[in-house]
Design a protein around this motif. Structure first.
Motif, mmCIF file in Angstrom:
data_model
loop_
_atom_site.group_PDB
_atom_site.id
_atom_site.type_symbol
_atom_site.label_atom_id
_atom_site.label_comp_id
_atom_site.label_asym_id
_atom_site.label_seq_id
_atom_site.Cartn_x
_atom_site.Cartn_y
_atom_site.Cartn_z
ATOM 1 N N LEU A 5 13.936 -7.395 -5.311
ATOM 2 C CA LEU A 5 12.689 -7.271 -5.795
ATOM 3 C C LEU A 5 12.432 -8.410 -7.085
ATOM 4 N N ARG A 6 13.658 -8.863 -7.769
ATOM 5 C CA ARG A 6 13.104 -10.099 -8.325
ATOM 6 C C ARG A 6 12.896 -11.305 -7.799
ATOM 7 N N ARG A 7 12.931 -11.614 -6.650
ATOM 8 C CA ARG A 7 12.631 -12.558 -5.758
ATOM 9 C C ARG A 7 11.093 -12.360 -5.495
ATOM 10 N N LEU A 8 10.858 -11.075 -5.130
ATOM 11 C CA LEU A 8 9.556 -10.887 -4.721
ATOM 12 C C LEU A 8 8.510 -10.712 -6.026
ATOM 13 N N TYR A 9 9.163 -10.457 -7.053
ATOM 14 C CA TYR A 9 8.240 -10.194 -8.397
ATOM 15 C C TYR A 9 8.858 -11.165 -9.482
ATOM 16 N N PRO A 10 8.730 -12.387 -9.100
ATOM 17 C CA PRO A 10 9.510 -13.489 -10.309
ATOM 18 C C PRO A 10 9.017 -13.427 -11.447
ATOM 19 N N HIS A 11 7.796 -12.856 -11.795
ATOM 20 C CA HIS A 11 7.136 -12.786 -13.197
ATOM 21 C C HIS A 11 7.418 -11.466 -13.966
ATOM 22 N N ALA A 12 8.201 -10.562 -13.437
ATOM 23 C CA ALA A 12 8.622 -9.318 -14.039
ATOM 24 C C ALA A 12 9.827 -9.481 -14.996
ATOM 25 N N GLU A 13 9.569 -9.106 -16.200
ATOM 26 C CA GLU A 13 10.887 -8.876 -16.913
ATOM 27 C C GLU A 13 11.987 -8.075 -16.374
ATOM 28 N N ILE A 14 13.122 -8.471 -16.689
ATOM 29 C CA ILE A 14 14.281 -7.624 -15.859
ATOM 30 C C ILE A 14 15.120 -6.929 -16.973
ATOM 31 N N ALA A 15 15.349 -5.771 -17.139
ATOM 32 C CA ALA A 15 16.382 -4.988 -17.877
ATOM 33 C C ALA A 15 17.420 -4.137 -17.016
ATOM 34 N N MET A 16 18.695 -4.569 -17.251
ATOM 35 C CA MET A 16 19.585 -3.966 -16.475
ATOM 36 C C MET A 16 20.459 -2.995 -17.602
ATOM 37 N N LEU A 17 20.794 -1.567 -17.230
ATOM 38 C CA LEU A 17 21.535 -0.771 -17.850
ATOM 39 C C LEU A 17 22.692 -0.474 -17.020
ATOM 40 N N HIS A 18 23.825 -0.944 -17.523
ATOM 41 C CA HIS A 18 24.983 -0.634 -16.819
ATOM 42 C C HIS A 18 25.769 0.818 -17.021
ATOM 43 N N ILE A 19 25.720 1.659 -16.391
ATOM 44 C CA ILE A 19 26.452 2.831 -16.477
ATOM 45 C C ILE A 19 27.748 2.907 -15.687
ATOM 46 N N PRO A 20 29.017 3.046 -16.692
ATOM 47 C CA PRO A 20 30.206 2.954 -16.162
ATOM 48 C C PRO A 20 30.438 4.331 -15.299
ATOM 49 N N TYR A 21 31.060 4.083 -14.189
ATOM 50 C CA TYR A 21 31.502 5.244 -13.322
ATOM 51 C C TYR A 21 32.276 6.190 -14.014
ATOM 52 N N ILE A 77 1.072 -1.248 0.068
ATOM 53 C CA ILE A 77 -0.053 -0.050 -0.015
ATOM 54 C C ILE A 77 0.819 1.116 -0.039
ATOM 55 N N GLY A 78 0.966 2.111 -0.921
ATOM 56 C CA GLY A 78 1.792 3.123 -1.218
ATOM 57 C C GLY A 78 1.418 4.415 -0.261
ATOM 58 N N PRO A 79 2.246 5.346 -0.277
ATOM 59 C CA PRO A 79 2.224 6.484 0.486
ATOM 60 C C PRO A 79 1.051 7.156 0.423
ATOM 61 N N THR A 80 0.129 6.986 -0.601
ATOM 62 C CA THR A 80 -1.172 7.671 -0.546
ATOM 63 C C THR A 80 -2.224 7.013 -0.176
ATOM 64 N N ASP A 81 -1.849 5.815 0.169
ATOM 65 C CA ASP A 81 -2.587 4.578 0.947
ATOM 66 C C ASP A 81 -3.454 4.077 -0.197
ATOM 67 N N GLN A 82 -3.137 4.042 -1.455
ATOM 68 C CA GLN A 82 -3.664 3.324 -2.571
ATOM 69 C C GLN A 82 -2.590 2.013 -2.980
ATOM 70 N N LEU A 83 -3.249 1.095 -3.296
ATOM 71 C CA LEU A 83 -2.316 -0.263 -3.707
ATOM 72 C C LEU A 83 -1.493 0.286 -4.678
ATOM 73 N N LEU A 84 -0.275 -0.311 -4.917
ATOM 74 C CA LEU A 84 0.565 -0.137 -5.710
ATOM 75 C C LEU A 84 0.684 -1.214 -6.758
ATOM 76 N N PRO A 85 0.607 -1.168 -7.863
ATOM 77 C CA PRO A 85 0.350 -2.508 -8.780
ATOM 78 C C PRO A 85 2.055 -3.207 -8.758
ATOM 79 N N SER A 86 1.861 -4.515 -9.042
ATOM 80 C CA SER A 86 3.321 -5.151 -9.208
ATOM 81 C C SER A 86 3.869 -4.865 -10.413
ATOM 82 N N PRO A 87 5.284 -4.802 -10.608
ATOM 83 C CA PRO A 87 5.907 -4.291 -11.861
ATOM 84 C C PRO A 87 5.665 -5.458 -12.930
ATOM 85 N N ASP A 88 5.693 -4.844 -14.173
ATOM 86 C CA ASP A 88 5.676 -5.641 -15.487
ATOM 87 C C ASP A 88 7.128 -5.795 -15.925
ATOM 88 N N ILE A 89 7.954 -4.826 -15.425
ATOM 89 C CA ILE A 89 9.259 -4.928 -15.865
ATOM 90 C C ILE A 89 10.146 -3.997 -14.689
#
Ligand code: SF4
Length: 433
Positions: free
Chosen positions: A135-151, A105-117
């Motif tokens: 988060l991946r463990r909590l939402y195993p069905h979500a697609e995962i995308a990672m963008l690596h940004i070099p320091y 339940i988010g800060p505005t007391d409304q349900l936050l949806p699960s992520p699709d990605i």
């Protein structure tokens, strides 16, 4: 203390509140509307890309800070610690995980949806990686995308790094978004979003640079965290975002013209005694108390590094429709936590010089190594090079156990004494710009 007591909500604040409320409402209705949801982080965010796919972003750190401001974070943090998160883990993470464990339940007391990605734009903080693993463990069905940004280890944007990021976007991130959205990326829609981003970025910089005036019409830290709200979260690239910054800039121009100081929860500051620069995020659980510790002394922040956490526009960078992916890459590379220590010191010095600041405050955050590592070295360096007083305090983001009012007050009282003595020794003309 020099305050007028008539506190009125400005139009820009009302506008931002409405934008947020509409956004959380849209999030609570995704089951009916079918909109897809992307969870991502603020530093180096890719909001325009998410918007171009007509998806809704969720920023876990924003939920955590909002929970902190609404005094809900302590409970969420305990929940996360009960399931094994140690005390020294970033409190944003524990607050976010605790909130999810209690039903999301988010800060505005409304349900936050699960992520699709889950989109991880990795900009310098290793915690982001661990947070997303959770988060991946909590939402195993979500697609995962990672963008690596070099320091930015050698303090510059390397063209090879830009190419590396663009390749990741083209070959991995965008195809995953296309899969989840069920449609191709429209270059036209993305370019339109980026054009609007550049307009909003110009307006935001006008607002921040207004702190060069004396008195400063804005508080670049406590007011600044509200000013960056739309641009660093769900709205950059939208017409509403441009509208917000047009309104805000109008209000700031009015304050400049009438030589008015910034507005605090207790009214406008009528006497600017100290002009300060600050390094580090604010404390959210006691945000108003914390702010009051400064405005009670007539202290106004004219520069703040935290308000560059999502991205930096001070050296001329703007998103560009002419090179959409290149400008997204450059934006991610340039955010504050992806910069090396000499670059961070250079930015602080720029604020001190441009805004003629009297002192620097460092708020060292217990649970955020991305900001806190190196702050003592930064402090010594700036003290030596600029000869200005530096106040060092310690708080936390959203863990209320690490906000000690009397400790902070004692340290700040000594800091303000130093500032006062220095003023007596070196009186400076307070020229009205
Ligand atoms: S450690 Fe700092 S930068 Fe990293 S996630 Fe936590 S608050 Fe953000």
């Amino acid at each position: 203390m020099g305050l007028t007591m008539d506190v009125q909500k400005e139009n820009s604040m009302i506008k931002q509140k409405q934008m947020l409320s509409d956004h959380f409402m849209a999030l609570s209705q995704v089951k009916e509307t079918g909109k897809k949801v992307a969870y991502t982080f603020v530093p180096g965010n890719l909001t325009e890309l998410i918007t171009a796919f007509d998806m809704l972003p969720v920023y876990p750190e924003i939920n955590s800070l909002q929970s902190g401001m609404r005094k809900k974070s302590g409970d969420f943090i305990r929940e996360a610690e009960d399931v094994g998160y140690p005390e020294d883990v970033c409190s944003y993470v524990k607050c976010d995980i605790g909130m999810m464990l209690q039903g999301n339940i988010g800060p505005t007391d409304q349900l936050l949806p699960s992520p699709d990605i889950l989109l991880l734009s990795y900009t310098g903080c290793f915690v982001f990686m661990k947070w997303f693993e959770n988060l991946r463990r909590l939402y195993p069905h979500a697609e995962i995308a990672m963008l690596h940004i070099p320091y930015q280890a050698d303090g510059r944007v390397d063209p090879a790094a830009v190419k590396y990021i663009k390749d990741q976007l083209t070959k991995d991130v965008i195809p995953k978004f296309e899969k989840v959205a069920g449609k191709r990326l429209s270059d036209t829609v993305l370019a339109e979003c980026l054009s609007r981003s550049a307009v909003a970025e110009d307006l935001l910089m006008n607002v921040f640079e207004s702190a060069r005036h004396k008195p400063s019409p804005i508080d670049a830290y406590f007011g600044g965290v509200y000013y960056i709200g739309p641009i660093f979260t769900s709205f950059r690239g939208s017409p509403a975002c441009v509208g917000y910054y047009e309104e805000l800039w109008k209000e700031v121009q009015y304050r400049i013209a009438h030589k008015l100081g910034p507005i605090t929860p207790d009214g406008a500051i009528t006497e600017e005694k100290y002009r300060l620069v600050v390094e580090g995020p604010p404390n959210w659980t006691n945000f108003r108390d914390f702010w009051k510790l400064f405005y009670d002394h007539g202290a106004v922040f004219v520069g703040s590094t935290y308000t560059r956490v999502g991205g930096l526009y001070d050296y001329g960078f703007r998103h560009s429709p002419d090179d959409p992916l290149g400008s997204l890459a450059e934006y991610c590379l340039g955010c504050y936590t992806n910069r090396n220590l000499p670059q961070r010191i250079e930015l602080i010095e720029k604020f001190i010089t441009d805004c003629d600041a009297d002192g620097l405050v460092i708020n060292s955050i217990k649970s955020c190594n991305s900001f806190s590592a190196g702050q003592l070295a930064m402090m010594r360096d700036i003290e030596e090079r600029r000869g200005i007083p530096v106040g060092f305090i310690e708080t936390d983001l959203v863990d209320p156990r690490y906000y000690s009012y009397s400790n902070i007050k004692n340290r700040l009282d000594s800091f303000f004494q130093m500032l006062e003595q220095r003023k007596e020794l070196q009186p400076r003309a307070r020229v009205i710009a």
